[in-house]
Design an enzyme around this catalytic site. Sequence first.
Site, PDB file in Angstrom:
ATOM      1  N   GLY A   1      -6.193  -2.029  -4.250  1.00 25.48           N
ATOM      2  CA  GLY A   1      -4.788  -2.007  -4.498  1.00 25.48           C
ATOM      3  C   GLY A   1      -4.345  -2.675  -5.135  1.00 25.48           C
ATOM      4  O   GLY A   1      -3.750  -3.403  -6.268  1.00 25.48           O
TER       5      GLY A   1
ATOM      6  N   GLN B   1       0.556   1.976   0.310  1.00 21.62           N
ATOM      7  CA  GLN B   1       0.846   2.815   1.615  1.00 21.62           C
ATOM      8  C   GLN B   1       1.551   3.849   1.599  1.00 21.62           C
ATOM      9  O   GLN B   1       1.478   4.347   3.421  1.00 21.62           O
ATOM     10  CB  GLN B   1       2.014   1.655   1.737  1.00 21.62           C
ATOM     11  CG  GLN B   1       2.007   0.263   2.083  1.00 21.62           C
ATOM     12  CD  GLN B   1       0.740  -0.537   3.316  1.00 21.62           C
ATOM     13  OE1 GLN B   1       1.011   0.380   4.554  1.00 21.62           O
ATOM     14  NE2 GLN B   1      -0.002  -1.555   3.454  1.00 21.62           N
TER      15      GLN B   1
ATOM     16  N   CYS C   1       0.334 -10.448   3.837  1.00 20.90           N
ATOM     17  CA  CYS C   1      -0.357 -11.936   2.416  1.00 20.90           C
ATOM     18  C   CYS C   1       0.138 -13.149   2.691  1.00 20.90           C
ATOM     19  O   CYS C   1       0.033 -14.094   2.834  1.00 20.90           O
ATOM     20  CB  CYS C   1      -0.352 -11.017   1.546  1.00 20.90           C
ATOM     21  SG  CYS C   1      -1.283  -9.594   1.226  1.00 20.90           S
TER      22      CYS C   1
HETATM   23  C1  LIG Z   1       1.942  -1.837  -1.218  1.00 21.29           C
HETATM   24  C2  LIG Z   1       0.211  -3.160  -1.097  1.00 21.29           C
HETATM   25  N1  LIG Z   1      -0.038  -3.121  -2.605  1.00 21.29           N
HETATM   26  C3  LIG Z   1      -1.644  -3.572  -2.626  1.00 21.29           C
HETATM   27  C4  LIG Z   1      -1.367  -3.947  -1.525  1.00 21.29           C
HETATM   28  C5  LIG Z   1      -3.222  -4.416  -2.435  1.00 21.29           C
HETATM   29  O1  LIG Z   1      -4.040  -4.263  -1.577  1.00 21.29           O
HETATM   30  P1  LIG Z   1      -5.468  -4.349  -1.226  1.00 21.29           P
HETATM   31  O2  LIG Z   1      -5.519  -5.208   0.424  1.00 21.29           O
HETATM   32  O3  LIG Z   1      -6.267  -3.096  -1.373  1.00 21.29           O
HETATM   33  O4  LIG Z   1      -5.781  -5.818  -2.693  1.00 21.29           O
HETATM   34  C6  LIG Z   1      -1.301  -3.527  -0.701  1.00 21.29           C
HETATM   35  C7  LIG Z   1      -1.698  -4.291   0.672  1.00 21.29           C
HETATM   36  O5  LIG Z   1      -0.968  -5.203   1.704  1.00 21.29           O
HETATM   37  C8  LIG Z   1       0.247  -2.897   0.133  1.00 21.29           C
HETATM   38  O6  LIG Z   1       0.323  -3.190   1.232  1.00 21.29           O
END
Ligand SMILES: Cc1ncc(COP(=O)(O)O)c(C=O)c1O
Length: 390
Positions: free
Chosen positions: A71, A175, A326
């Site tokens: 993501g 999500q 995060c």
């Molecule tokens: C809404 C959203 N976008 C992007 C990400 C990032 O995805 P990735 O963990 O695959 O880098 C997340 C991860 O928590 C997310 O919840």
Amino acid sequence: MPRTYMDANATTPLLPEVMEAMRPYWMEHFGNASSIHLDGQQARTAVDRARETMAGFLNCHAAEVVFNSGGTEGDNTAIFGLLRPGDHFITTSIEHSAILQAANRIAQRGVETTFVAPQPCGLIDPAEIRRAIRPETRLISVMLANNETGVLQPVEEIAEIARATGAFFHIDAVQGAGKVKLDVRRFGCHLLSISAHKMHGPKGVGANFVRRGTPMEPLIVGGTHERRQRAGTSNTTGIVGLAKAAELAMHSLEDGTMLRLASLRDRLEAGILAVPGTGVNGAWEGGRPVPRVANTTNIWFDQLEGEALVIALDLKGVSVSGGSACHSGATEPSHVLMAMGLSKTKARASLRFSLLKTATQADVDYVLKVVPAAVEHLRALSPVAAGTLG
Ligand SMILES: Cc1ncc(COP(=O)(O)O)c(C=O)c1O
């Protein structure tokens, strides 16, 4: 002590079928999908097949699927791949940091961003997006489902605004994937990002839908992989896992799994709300429920520090989160809840419960057994007077 995992929005475990689908590609079919010999062709066939599956999952052409590392890369690619100095970018203040930090970075290259705030219920008002449009607006990016509240955004209406003004539209569907049906044609977007590990696939792999003809600059350059849109040796094993997870997700969107999950979530929510001094963040607007994914609820607890409750529940074998994954470990309260108008104290006093699609009645019963006692215990120690959050 058996663990009860209620942090599915942070990540999910592989389903056994996903593991089985991936297994041969670690050692037996280890070839490089770009090699012309048989080992390479076996890998190539697996990647091609996975691309077809993803096209079915997203309702697009296979040639519009670009595999990547997840993501964060997908979101970054939309922003850095489309925006040029002098462009204007519109996004929202409740996006994931993969969007917000990319917007901050691209400001240094002369791209101005408007961050549209949500309503107190967590919904973005499309009229606010329309109001933010300028002649030089090139890209609009809005998430499908918020990671902290689960609130589903009106992406189809926003796509209509983008279409009418000639802007490109990107959806962060990380999500939403596996929780609601994804259909890029119905959504009307040019770009959409998903990540395997949020839907029972492996970590470190994802995909972008890139509508044919969208003038993207690749984020990562090198070889000619992914039709020159994303260089790097194909992560065959991960791609196979992503496609298997997508295939299983398509089944569970049709077999009643989401209804069952919503009813478990609603039972959990009602049970927690029976504790005095609690409330749901972002689920209601004028007495009516707002659309949410089935697995998520975000709850504030008067007279509590959310982190303390996360730790207390962890000691009882329950995994929940006090903000987005995060940010846990950092003391800053959730930017999403603050953007919805919560005070710092109330945002800090909030927890996210996000159920796996494999969650059971027994999981909910256990959490409902331990939460009231943990809350009571922490409140007895709390220096904050009751009723301060109202
Ligand atoms: C809404 C959203 N976008 C992007 C990400 C990032 O995805 P990735 O963990 O695959 O880098 C997340 C991860 O928590 C997310 O919840």
